[in-house]
Design a protein around this motif. Structure first.
Motif, mmCIF file in Angstrom:
data_model
loop_
_atom_site.group_PDB
_atom_site.id
_atom_site.type_symbol
_atom_site.label_atom_id
_atom_site.label_comp_id
_atom_site.label_asym_id
_atom_site.label_seq_id
_atom_site.Cartn_x
_atom_site.Cartn_y
_atom_site.Cartn_z
ATOM 1 N N ARG A 198 -32.427 -67.177 -38.672
ATOM 2 C CA ARG A 198 -31.285 -67.268 -37.803
ATOM 3 C C ARG A 198 -30.953 -66.146 -37.014
ATOM 4 O O ARG A 198 -31.199 -65.064 -37.126
ATOM 5 N N VAL A 199 -30.683 -66.794 -35.651
ATOM 6 C CA VAL A 199 -30.674 -65.678 -34.347
ATOM 7 C C VAL A 199 -29.187 -66.084 -33.981
ATOM 8 O O VAL A 199 -28.730 -67.138 -33.700
ATOM 9 N N ARG A 200 -28.435 -64.856 -33.978
ATOM 10 C CA ARG A 200 -26.926 -65.041 -33.318
ATOM 11 C C ARG A 200 -27.090 -64.768 -31.941
ATOM 12 O O ARG A 200 -27.259 -63.492 -31.539
ATOM 13 N N ALA A 201 -27.519 -65.626 -31.065
ATOM 14 C CA ALA A 201 -27.645 -65.467 -29.657
ATOM 15 C C ALA A 201 -26.473 -65.178 -28.793
ATOM 16 O O ALA A 201 -26.271 -64.358 -27.939
ATOM 17 N N LEU A 202 -25.425 -65.679 -29.146
ATOM 18 C CA LEU A 202 -24.012 -65.213 -28.773
ATOM 19 C C LEU A 202 -22.927 -64.852 -29.836
ATOM 20 O O LEU A 202 -22.727 -65.659 -30.811
ATOM 21 N N VAL A 226 -25.385 -69.842 -33.033
ATOM 22 C CA VAL A 226 -26.318 -69.425 -33.773
ATOM 23 C C VAL A 226 -27.555 -70.455 -33.818
ATOM 24 O O VAL A 226 -27.156 -71.487 -33.915
ATOM 25 N N TYR A 227 -28.643 -69.848 -33.522
ATOM 26 C CA TYR A 227 -29.730 -70.716 -33.825
ATOM 27 C C TYR A 227 -30.514 -70.799 -35.016
ATOM 28 O O TYR A 227 -30.606 -69.582 -35.801
ATOM 29 N N GLY A 228 -30.944 -72.009 -35.570
ATOM 30 C CA GLY A 228 -31.811 -71.740 -36.895
ATOM 31 C C GLY A 228 -30.823 -72.358 -37.965
ATOM 32 O O GLY A 228 -29.701 -72.857 -37.635
ATOM 33 N N GLY A 261 -28.265 -58.263 -18.476
ATOM 34 C CA GLY A 261 -28.552 -57.494 -19.861
ATOM 35 C C GLY A 261 -30.156 -57.784 -19.956
ATOM 36 O O GLY A 261 -30.764 -58.415 -19.317
ATOM 37 N N GLU A 262 -30.532 -56.923 -21.175
ATOM 38 C CA GLU A 262 -31.947 -57.219 -21.314
ATOM 39 C C GLU A 262 -32.440 -58.391 -21.769
ATOM 40 O O GLU A 262 -31.637 -59.408 -22.162
ATOM 41 N N SER A 263 -33.835 -58.390 -21.839
ATOM 42 C CA SER A 263 -34.282 -59.864 -22.586
ATOM 43 C C SER A 263 -33.789 -59.910 -23.836
ATOM 44 O O SER A 263 -33.721 -59.191 -24.594
ATOM 45 N N GLY A 264 -33.235 -61.240 -24.238
ATOM 46 C CA GLY A 264 -32.756 -61.543 -25.536
ATOM 47 C C GLY A 264 -31.409 -61.389 -25.728
ATOM 48 O O GLY A 264 -30.931 -61.367 -26.692
ATOM 49 N N SER A 265 -30.777 -60.923 -24.694
ATOM 50 C CA SER A 265 -29.405 -60.697 -24.866
ATOM 51 C C SER A 265 -28.429 -61.750 -24.798
ATOM 52 O O SER A 265 -27.181 -61.698 -25.235
ATOM 53 N N GLY A 266 -29.003 -62.927 -24.343
ATOM 54 C CA GLY A 266 -28.120 -64.192 -24.514
ATOM 55 C C GLY A 266 -27.504 -64.705 -23.099
ATOM 56 O O GLY A 266 -26.877 -65.799 -23.255
ATOM 57 N N LYS A 267 -28.192 -64.146 -22.250
ATOM 58 C CA LYS A 267 -27.957 -64.770 -20.896
ATOM 59 C C LYS A 267 -28.052 -66.298 -20.600
ATOM 60 O O LYS A 267 -27.441 -66.964 -19.993
ATOM 61 N N THR A 268 -29.360 -66.795 -21.040
ATOM 62 C CA THR A 268 -29.842 -68.114 -20.722
ATOM 63 C C THR A 268 -28.993 -68.937 -21.598
ATOM 64 O O THR A 268 -28.478 -69.897 -21.410
ATOM 65 N N THR A 269 -28.828 -68.667 -22.957
ATOM 66 C CA THR A 269 -27.967 -69.256 -23.867
ATOM 67 C C THR A 269 -26.530 -69.517 -23.242
ATOM 68 O O THR A 269 -26.003 -70.691 -23.431
ATOM 69 N N LEU A 270 -25.870 -68.268 -22.889
ATOM 70 C CA LEU A 270 -24.492 -68.623 -22.099
ATOM 71 C C LEU A 270 -24.484 -69.546 -21.164
ATOM 72 O O LEU A 270 -23.581 -70.476 -21.089
HETATM 73 P P1 ADP Z 1 -31.945 -63.971 -22.426
HETATM 74 O O1 ADP Z 1 -31.832 -65.164 -21.416
HETATM 75 O O2 ADP Z 1 -30.959 -62.894 -22.255
HETATM 76 O O3 ADP Z 1 -33.289 -63.317 -22.430
HETATM 77 P P2 ADP Z 1 -31.738 -65.866 -24.452
HETATM 78 O O4 ADP Z 1 -30.316 -66.320 -24.411
HETATM 79 O O5 ADP Z 1 -33.030 -66.696 -23.928
HETATM 80 O O6 ADP Z 1 -31.803 -64.479 -24.118
HETATM 81 O O7 ADP Z 1 -31.814 -65.609 -26.023
HETATM 82 C C1 ADP Z 1 -30.815 -64.868 -27.105
HETATM 83 C C2 ADP Z 1 -31.610 -64.833 -28.399
HETATM 84 O O8 ADP Z 1 -31.684 -66.297 -28.860
HETATM 85 C C3 ADP Z 1 -32.829 -64.612 -28.481
HETATM 86 O O9 ADP Z 1 -33.147 -63.603 -29.492
HETATM 87 C C4 ADP Z 1 -33.772 -65.514 -28.450
HETATM 88 O O10 ADP Z 1 -35.054 -65.499 -29.162
HETATM 89 C C5 ADP Z 1 -32.869 -66.620 -29.133
HETATM 90 N N1 ADP Z 1 -33.125 -68.171 -28.743
HETATM 91 C C6 ADP Z 1 -32.851 -68.512 -27.498
HETATM 92 N N2 ADP Z 1 -33.087 -69.885 -27.405
HETATM 93 C C7 ADP Z 1 -33.559 -70.301 -28.890
HETATM 94 C C8 ADP Z 1 -33.809 -71.479 -29.509
HETATM 95 N N3 ADP Z 1 -33.742 -72.658 -28.919
HETATM 96 N N4 ADP Z 1 -34.206 -71.383 -30.838
HETATM 97 C C9 ADP Z 1 -34.076 -70.032 -31.618
HETATM 98 N N5 ADP Z 1 -33.814 -68.945 -30.870
HETATM 99 C C10 ADP Z 1 -33.487 -69.045 -29.503
#
Ligand code: ADP
Ligand code: MG
Length: 364
Positions: A33-37, A23-25, A54-63
């Motif tokens: 707050r954003v529940r990224a995963l 969770v970010y935020g 997955g689409e943009s914002g699905s949490g790929k980079t976060t994982l």
């Molecule tokens: P993807 O790579 O699939 O596009 P991300 O993992 O980048 O997705 O992001 C998943 C969600 O988390 C998105 O809603 C994004 O806006 C949010 N997010 C990612 N990084 C941060 C951060 N450092 N602070 C706040 N929100 C973030």
């Protein structure tokens, strides 16, 4: 204890991700707050290439960032070779950071413009080898990624995008990693050089036994490289399985939709796959029920549409009687019915000569 058989060692997962939340935020400030995963569990097997789609914002980079330890989990854990990376002490963490290397989308941003290729690559070796050996190692490092020793004293701006990504990969390899986590590594490159860099990843997996986690929005990348595919939607892992099953006969309506919109070079496939949605783009995740229910184009046909809106489905492994291979995990109450209704919808669509379905746009 009995020593493990070699095939057991081969099958032992390299990463075990358990109930991961990110969770970010700030806590308490709900609006920011954003529940990224959200409760993600998955294994990465030794030597495989696993695609995260997955689409943009699905949490790929976060994982990806949690796998390399750039971020820490809000809840849940990431185990590497059985050890929780959040619990690792200095020496172990240092070893882990060498073993698991990350490659980013934009190779220009990850190279210092004032350092030559020699400088960039040397730092990975300096601590381990003697000066006399260094040159041999550098030349080998370049050759492994298809570059020539004459390039050692050049600066990043003197290279093309594809060559820069090769330099980044060569740098990652200098510390002899066992895993590469690559986040859209070819999407900033010209289409003509994408294939060359993907070939390099494939060769590294084959020749060095590297495990690869490939974050991508491009089905062609998945098709070319990945052994298994994990599909994320709004932070939840909705389906995981062998590549061909996920792509061609998936059991989740979202995966079906994603595959129908993906640029796979076959316009026929694209136009006959159905998906209908008025809500484009990232929706806010629903409080209850299936995360995909508000967009699900099969919800009305599937067994009990009310249940989809009220009860969150468990992530569950489908019985091998219906999948071709074990370990196919899906998060849909009615997964078993999906192929049947999807086929019906496709046939209906093929029979009607209505307007072409809306594309999903960029999956990035
Ligand atoms: P993807 O790579 O699939 O596009 P991300 O993992 O980048 O997705 O992001 C998943 C969600 O988390 C998105 O809603 C994004 O806006 C949010 N997010 C990612 N990084 C941060 C951060 N450092 N602070 C706040 N929100 C973030
Ligand atoms: Mg991303």
């Amino acid at each position: 204890m009995e020593p493990s058989a070699p095939e057991e060692i081969a099958r032992e997962p390299l990463f075990v991700v358990r109930n991961l939340d990110k969770v970010y935020g700030r806590p308490g400030r709900n609006s920011t707050r954003v529940r990224a995963l959200d409760n993600v569990s998955i294994e990465v097997r030794r030597g495989e290439a696993l695609g995260l789609v997955g689409e943009s914002g699905s949490g790929k980079t976060t994982l990806g960032r949690l796998l390399v330890g750039f971020e820490s989990p809000t809840a849940g854990s990431v185990l590497f070779q059985g050890r929780d990376i959040a619990q690792m002490r200095r020496a172990e963490l240092g070893h882990f950071r060498n073993m698991v290397q990350m490659v980013f989308q934009n190779p220009f941003a990850s190279l210092n413009p004032f350092r030559t290729v020699r400088d960039v690559l040397s730092s990975g070796y300096r601590r381990r080898i003697r000066r006399a050996e260094l040159r041999t190692q550098l030349v080998e490092a370049l050759e492994r990624v298809g570059l020539h020793e004459s390039m050692l004293d050049r600066y990043p701006f003197q290279f093309s995008g594809g060559q820069r990504q090769r330099i980044v990969i060569a740098r990652a390899l200098t510390v002899q990693p066992s895993v590469l986590i690559a986040d859209e590594p070819v999407s900033a490159l010209d289409v003509s050089v994408q294939a060359q860099v993907l070939n390099l990843f494939k060769a590294l997996q084959r020749d060095l036994g590297l495990t690869i986690v490939m974050v991508t929005h491009d089905l062609r990348v998945v098709n070319f490289l990945c052994d298994r595919v994990a599909v994320l939607y709004l932070g939840r892992l909705v389906e995981v399985g062998e590549r061909d099953e996920v792509i061609n006969s998936s059991w989740h309506p979202y995966t079906r939709m994603l595959m129908s919109a993906a640029p796979n070079g076959d316009p026929e496939v694209r136009s006959t796959r159905p998906w209908v949605s008025s809500e484009l783009g990232a929706a806010a995740p629903p409080e209850e029920g299936c995360i995909f229910a508000p967009r699900c184009w099969l919800r009305e046909q599937l067994g009990n549409p009310e249940r989809c809106l009220s009860a969150r489905p468990e992530s569950r492994e489908l019985p091998v009687e219906i999948t071709a291979s074990p370990g196919h995990v899906v998060e849909c109450h009615f997964a078993e019915e999906v192929p049947h209704y999807a086929r019906l919808a496709e046939e209906q669509l093929a029979a009607s000569d209505g307007p072409a379905l809306p594309g999903m746009g960029s999956l990035r």
